[in-house]
Design a protein around this motif. Structure first.
Motif, PDB file in Angstrom:
ATOM      1  N   ALA A 188      42.037  38.157  46.393  1.00  0.00           N
ATOM      2  CA  ALA A 188      40.971  38.496  46.299  1.00  0.00           C
ATOM      3  C   ALA A 188      40.806  40.306  46.814  1.00  0.00           C
ATOM      4  O   ALA A 188      41.386  40.264  48.096  1.00  0.00           O
ATOM      5  CB  ALA A 188      40.050  37.422  47.446  1.00  0.00           C
ATOM      6  N   SER A 217      48.007  27.285  45.680  1.00  0.00           N
ATOM      7  CA  SER A 217      46.692  26.502  45.649  1.00  0.00           C
ATOM      8  C   SER A 217      45.641  27.093  44.438  1.00  0.00           C
ATOM      9  O   SER A 217      45.198  26.430  44.090  1.00  0.00           O
ATOM     10  CB  SER A 217      46.323  26.321  46.935  1.00  0.00           C
ATOM     11  OG  SER A 217      45.462  27.597  47.525  1.00  0.00           O
ATOM     12  N   SER A 234      40.405  23.833  44.747  1.00  0.00           N
ATOM     13  CA  SER A 234      40.552  24.653  45.952  1.00  0.00           C
ATOM     14  C   SER A 234      39.770  25.442  44.995  1.00  0.00           C
ATOM     15  O   SER A 234      39.757  25.852  44.109  1.00  0.00           O
ATOM     16  CB  SER A 234      42.429  25.663  45.735  1.00  0.00           C
ATOM     17  OG  SER A 234      42.487  26.272  46.376  1.00  0.00           O
ATOM     18  N   GLY A 235      39.284  26.882  46.436  1.00  0.00           N
ATOM     19  CA  GLY A 235      37.991  27.047  45.926  1.00  0.00           C
ATOM     20  C   GLY A 235      38.567  28.227  45.353  1.00  0.00           C
ATOM     21  O   GLY A 235      37.991  28.685  44.394  1.00  0.00           O
ATOM     22  N   SER A 236      39.747  29.075  45.955  1.00  0.00           N
ATOM     23  CA  SER A 236      40.071  30.273  45.556  1.00  0.00           C
ATOM     24  C   SER A 236      40.200  30.206  43.526  1.00  0.00           C
ATOM     25  O   SER A 236      40.288  31.474  42.635  1.00  0.00           O
ATOM     26  CB  SER A 236      40.754  31.664  45.983  1.00  0.00           C
ATOM     27  OG  SER A 236      41.481  29.652  46.060  1.00  0.00           O
ATOM     28  N   ARG A 246      38.717  31.251  40.599  1.00  0.00           N
ATOM     29  CA  ARG A 246      38.393  32.259  40.041  1.00  0.00           C
ATOM     30  C   ARG A 246      39.566  33.447  38.627  1.00  0.00           C
ATOM     31  O   ARG A 246      40.087  34.025  38.123  1.00  0.00           O
ATOM     32  CB  ARG A 246      38.816  33.807  41.565  1.00  0.00           C
ATOM     33  CG  ARG A 246      37.602  34.027  41.838  1.00  0.00           C
ATOM     34  CD  ARG A 246      37.940  34.693  42.907  1.00  0.00           C
ATOM     35  NE  ARG A 246      38.944  34.641  43.299  1.00  0.00           N
ATOM     36  CZ  ARG A 246      38.759  34.596  45.171  1.00  0.00           C
ATOM     37  NH1 ARG A 246      37.959  34.335  45.666  1.00  0.00           N
ATOM     38  NH2 ARG A 246      40.402  34.359  45.834  1.00  0.00           N
ATOM     39  N   SER A 272      44.122  27.471  55.166  1.00  0.00           N
ATOM     40  CA  SER A 272      42.819  28.416  55.058  1.00  0.00           C
ATOM     41  C   SER A 272      41.610  27.605  55.437  1.00  0.00           C
ATOM     42  O   SER A 272      40.581  28.128  55.915  1.00  0.00           O
ATOM     43  CB  SER A 272      42.418  28.606  53.460  1.00  0.00           C
ATOM     44  OG  SER A 272      43.268  27.855  52.244  1.00  0.00           O
ATOM     45  N   MET A 294      38.821  28.472  58.214  1.00  0.00           N
ATOM     46  CA  MET A 294      37.290  29.119  57.550  1.00  0.00           C
ATOM     47  C   MET A 294      37.029  28.597  58.829  1.00  0.00           C
ATOM     48  O   MET A 294      35.928  28.614  59.004  1.00  0.00           O
ATOM     49  CB  MET A 294      37.488  28.440  56.022  1.00  0.00           C
ATOM     50  CG  MET A 294      37.829  29.129  54.628  1.00  0.00           C
ATOM     51  SD  MET A 294      38.089  28.729  53.014  1.00  0.00           S
ATOM     52  CE  MET A 294      38.283  29.340  52.756  1.00  0.00           C
ATOM     53  N   ASP A 311      46.088  37.703  52.158  1.00  0.00           N
ATOM     54  CA  ASP A 311      45.244  36.321  52.586  1.00  0.00           C
ATOM     55  C   ASP A 311      45.631  35.091  53.301  1.00  0.00           C
ATOM     56  O   ASP A 311      46.224  36.335  54.890  1.00  0.00           O
ATOM     57  CB  ASP A 311      45.735  36.011  51.621  1.00  0.00           C
ATOM     58  CG  ASP A 311      44.642  35.860  49.942  1.00  0.00           C
ATOM     59  OD1 ASP A 311      43.758  36.918  50.459  1.00  0.00           O
ATOM     60  OD2 ASP A 311      45.175  35.508  48.451  1.00  0.00           O
ATOM     61  N   ALA A 312      45.618  34.503  53.722  1.00  0.00           N
ATOM     62  CA  ALA A 312      45.725  33.667  55.116  1.00  0.00           C
ATOM     63  C   ALA A 312      47.873  33.492  54.742  1.00  0.00           C
ATOM     64  O   ALA A 312      47.939  32.763  54.982  1.00  0.00           O
ATOM     65  CB  ALA A 312      44.592  32.193  54.806  1.00  0.00           C
ATOM     66  N   LYS A 367      37.625  39.180  50.249  1.00  0.00           N
ATOM     67  CA  LYS A 367      37.994  37.511  50.959  1.00  0.00           C
ATOM     68  C   LYS A 367      36.271  36.565  50.536  1.00  0.00           C
ATOM     69  O   LYS A 367      35.771  36.443  50.714  1.00  0.00           O
ATOM     70  CB  LYS A 367      38.080  37.719  51.671  1.00  0.00           C
ATOM     71  CG  LYS A 367      39.134  38.410  52.275  1.00  0.00           C
ATOM     72  CD  LYS A 367      40.363  38.262  51.207  1.00  0.00           C
ATOM     73  CE  LYS A 367      41.397  39.735  51.130  1.00  0.00           C
ATOM     74  NZ  LYS A 367      42.463  39.740  50.759  1.00  0.00           N
ATOM     75  N   TYR A 368      37.075  35.335  49.972  1.00  0.00           N
ATOM     76  CA  TYR A 368      36.303  34.053  50.450  1.00  0.00           C
ATOM     77  C   TYR A 368      36.559  33.622  51.658  1.00  0.00           C
ATOM     78  O   TYR A 368      37.930  33.284  52.147  1.00  0.00           O
ATOM     79  CB  TYR A 368      36.489  33.027  49.283  1.00  0.00           C
ATOM     80  CG  TYR A 368      36.818  31.487  49.508  1.00  0.00           C
ATOM     81  CD1 TYR A 368      35.771  30.774  49.753  1.00  0.00           C
ATOM     82  CD2 TYR A 368      37.629  30.010  48.730  1.00  0.00           C
ATOM     83  CE1 TYR A 368      35.345  29.264  50.447  1.00  0.00           C
ATOM     84  CE2 TYR A 368      37.516  29.516  49.070  1.00  0.00           C
ATOM     85  CZ  TYR A 368      36.545  29.154  49.848  1.00  0.00           C
ATOM     86  OH  TYR A 368      36.912  27.435  49.962  1.00  0.00           O
ATOM     87  N   TRP A 369      35.172  32.988  52.646  1.00  0.00           N
ATOM     88  CA  TRP A 369      36.100  32.817  53.830  1.00  0.00           C
ATOM     89  C   TRP A 369      34.853  31.980  54.288  1.00  0.00           C
ATOM     90  O   TRP A 369      34.158  32.559  54.607  1.00  0.00           O
ATOM     91  CB  TRP A 369      36.443  34.015  54.942  1.00  0.00           C
ATOM     92  CG  TRP A 369      37.602  33.365  56.057  1.00  0.00           C
ATOM     93  CD1 TRP A 369      36.927  33.606  57.332  1.00  0.00           C
ATOM     94  CD2 TRP A 369      38.931  32.708  55.421  1.00  0.00           C
ATOM     95  NE1 TRP A 369      38.556  32.335  57.440  1.00  0.00           N
ATOM     96  CE2 TRP A 369      39.356  32.294  57.241  1.00  0.00           C
ATOM     97  CE3 TRP A 369      39.745  32.691  54.854  1.00  0.00           C
ATOM     98  CZ2 TRP A 369      40.333  31.657  57.564  1.00  0.00           C
ATOM     99  CZ3 TRP A 369      41.045  32.537  54.684  1.00  0.00           C
ATOM    100  CH2 TRP A 369      41.300  32.370  56.083  1.00  0.00           C
TER     101      TRP A 369
HETATM  102  O1  PMV Z   1      40.890  28.445  47.889  1.00  0.00           O
HETATM  103  P1  PMV Z   1      41.456  28.679  48.990  1.00  0.00           P
HETATM  104  O2  PMV Z   1      40.720  27.287  50.041  1.00  0.00           O
HETATM  105  O3  PMV Z   1      43.594  28.675  49.037  1.00  0.00           O
HETATM  106  O4  PMV Z   1      40.304  30.158  50.388  1.00  0.00           O
HETATM  107  C1  PMV Z   1      41.381  31.156  49.581  1.00  0.00           C
HETATM  108  C2  PMV Z   1      41.064  32.063  51.250  1.00  0.00           C
HETATM  109  C3  PMV Z   1      41.686  33.406  51.196  1.00  0.00           C
HETATM  110  O5  PMV Z   1      42.848  33.737  49.974  1.00  0.00           O
HETATM  111  C4  PMV Z   1      42.316  34.009  52.073  1.00  0.00           C
HETATM  112  C5  PMV Z   1      40.402  34.589  50.509  1.00  0.00           C
HETATM  113  C6  PMV Z   1      40.587  34.403  49.075  1.00  0.00           C
HETATM  114  O6  PMV Z   1      38.963  34.475  48.380  1.00  0.00           O
HETATM  115  O7  PMV Z   1      41.628  34.102  48.284  1.00  0.00           O
END
Ligand code: PMV
Length: 349
Positions: free
Chosen positions: A11, A103, A135-137, A140, A185, A189, A277-278, A14-16
């Motif tokens: 990202a 993830s 997982s949200g990301s 994408r 993450s 968040m 990222d995280a 970032k998604y947060w």
């Molecule tokens: O999709 P998750 O829950 O792994 O969260 C991803 C969070 C970041 O990697 C930090 C930001 C992003 O947009 O990928």
């Protein structure tokens, strides 16, 4: 049997934060580059289970079915009405849970394989929704190139630019730690959303940067793309530090990499950008014609980058390659921008 391969994505915006935890609805729009499955990838295979239970293997080990995978299974079964029990095997070619978006690639590959096996006629949009439930990301990683994931209903991820228009962009990944992060993450968040004052205006900041970044990509204003990338990474990590308890995903090596990139940019007019990222691992983005400058400068601060030169295929090593002790960097990946999910169907005997 269906088998799908999906890459991680990195990202730039970032998604947060989530507006709905149950369906991983994001608090803000995000923007990412999809990496190349030939370099970093998760593979998922789905076939009928030989028992009347679902069975799951992660990296060849029998593993419990996580709540995220159950959510994906429930959703696709409701959608298709198909409830046959499944054997699901997932593997990564890189360390899990180390800030390398395993993830994202893992749940994207699972969404792909489940969709492909149970309902091949479902469109990629639906696959992206299924990936998001894991997982949200991951939503994408279904698409290639530059991808925007919307925070408005139905929270779709859509391609902004295809990979072939980003042909000369490269991402150098410096892995400083392969350990699982202490605060995942989702937990990070939640802490930030509940305790960090500047989170209240995060949505606007991310939105403004994202719109500027898309314009900068379209007008090929790369210095602006790199600046905005670094600003958004700094924003995320500042919000984490300003949370209670304070969260620090970066290590001393991450800070050193930030300094290297800033030095390169002041010497050569903003030719690259960093993002994290995280986790502590660093992602440096630039055009392949600048690879020699970028790698030579980073190597001044990280001499053990020397022993990974053979993995950085565009780099023409000027100095002789010396086998240096690995003190900081435990792995390096060098990726171009990829096309996202790929799936195959095989007939099993
Ligand atoms: O999709 P998750 O829950 O792994 O969260 C991803 C969070 C970041 O990697 C930090 C930001 C992003 O947009 O990928």
């Amino acid at each position: 049997m269906s088998q799908c391969r999906a890459p991680p994505n990195i990202a730039l915006i970032k998604y947060w934060g989530k507006s709905d935890d149950l369906i991983n609805a994001p608090h803000n729009d995000s923007l990412s580059l999809t990496l190349d499955t030939n370099v970093l990838c998760s593979t998922c295979m789905v076939q009928p289970s030989s028992t009347d239970e679902d069975l799951f293997y992660l990296n060849d080990q029998p593993s419990p079915i996580s709540s995220r995978l159950s959510r994906q299974l429930l959703h696709i079964r409701q959608k298709t009405g198909n409830s046959q029990s499944l054997l699901i095997k997932s593997s990564n070619n890189f360390p899990t849970a180390a800030g390398l978006a395993s993830s994202a690639s893992g749940y994207a590959a699972m969404a792909g394989a489940l969709t492909h096996f149970l309902c091949p006629s479902l469109d990629p949009d639906h696959c992206s929704i299924l990936a998001r439930l894991g997982s949200g990301s991951a939503s994408r990683s279904i698409h290639g190139g530059l991808v925007r994931w919307s925070s408005s209903h139905p929270f779709s991820a859509l391609q902004v630019l295809p990979a072939e228009q980003l042909e000369s962009l490269r991402v150098l990944v410096l892995v400083f730690s392969g350990e699982e992060k202490e605060i995942g993450s989702s937990q990070g968040m939640k802490i930030t959303a509940e305790t960090c004052a500047s989170f209240k205006t995060r949505k606007e900041r991310a939105h403004n940067r994202l719109e500027k970044m898309i314009d900068s990509f379209k007008s090929q204003n790369w210095a602006s793309v790199f600046e905005l990338t670094m600003n958004d990474s700094d924003d995320l990590h500042q919000m984490c530090r300003d949370s209670t308890p304070s969260i620090n995903y970066l290590s001393s090596s991450s800070i050193k990499l930030i300094n290297s990139v800033q030095r390169i940019n002041s010497l050569f007019n903003t030719i690259c950008g960093y993002t994290f990222d995280a986790g502590p691992n660093g992602f440096v983005i630039f055009h392949k014609e600048n690879i020699n400058v970028v790698v030579d400068e980073i190597s001044k601060d990280f001499p053990d980058l020397n022993s990974y030169y053979h993995l950085i295929n565009d780099y023409e090593a000027k100095s002789s390659v010396t086998e240096t002790e690995h003190t900081e960097i435990i792995n390096v990946y060098y990726s171009s921008i990829g096309d996202g999910l790929t799936c195959n169907h095989y007939q099993t005997k």
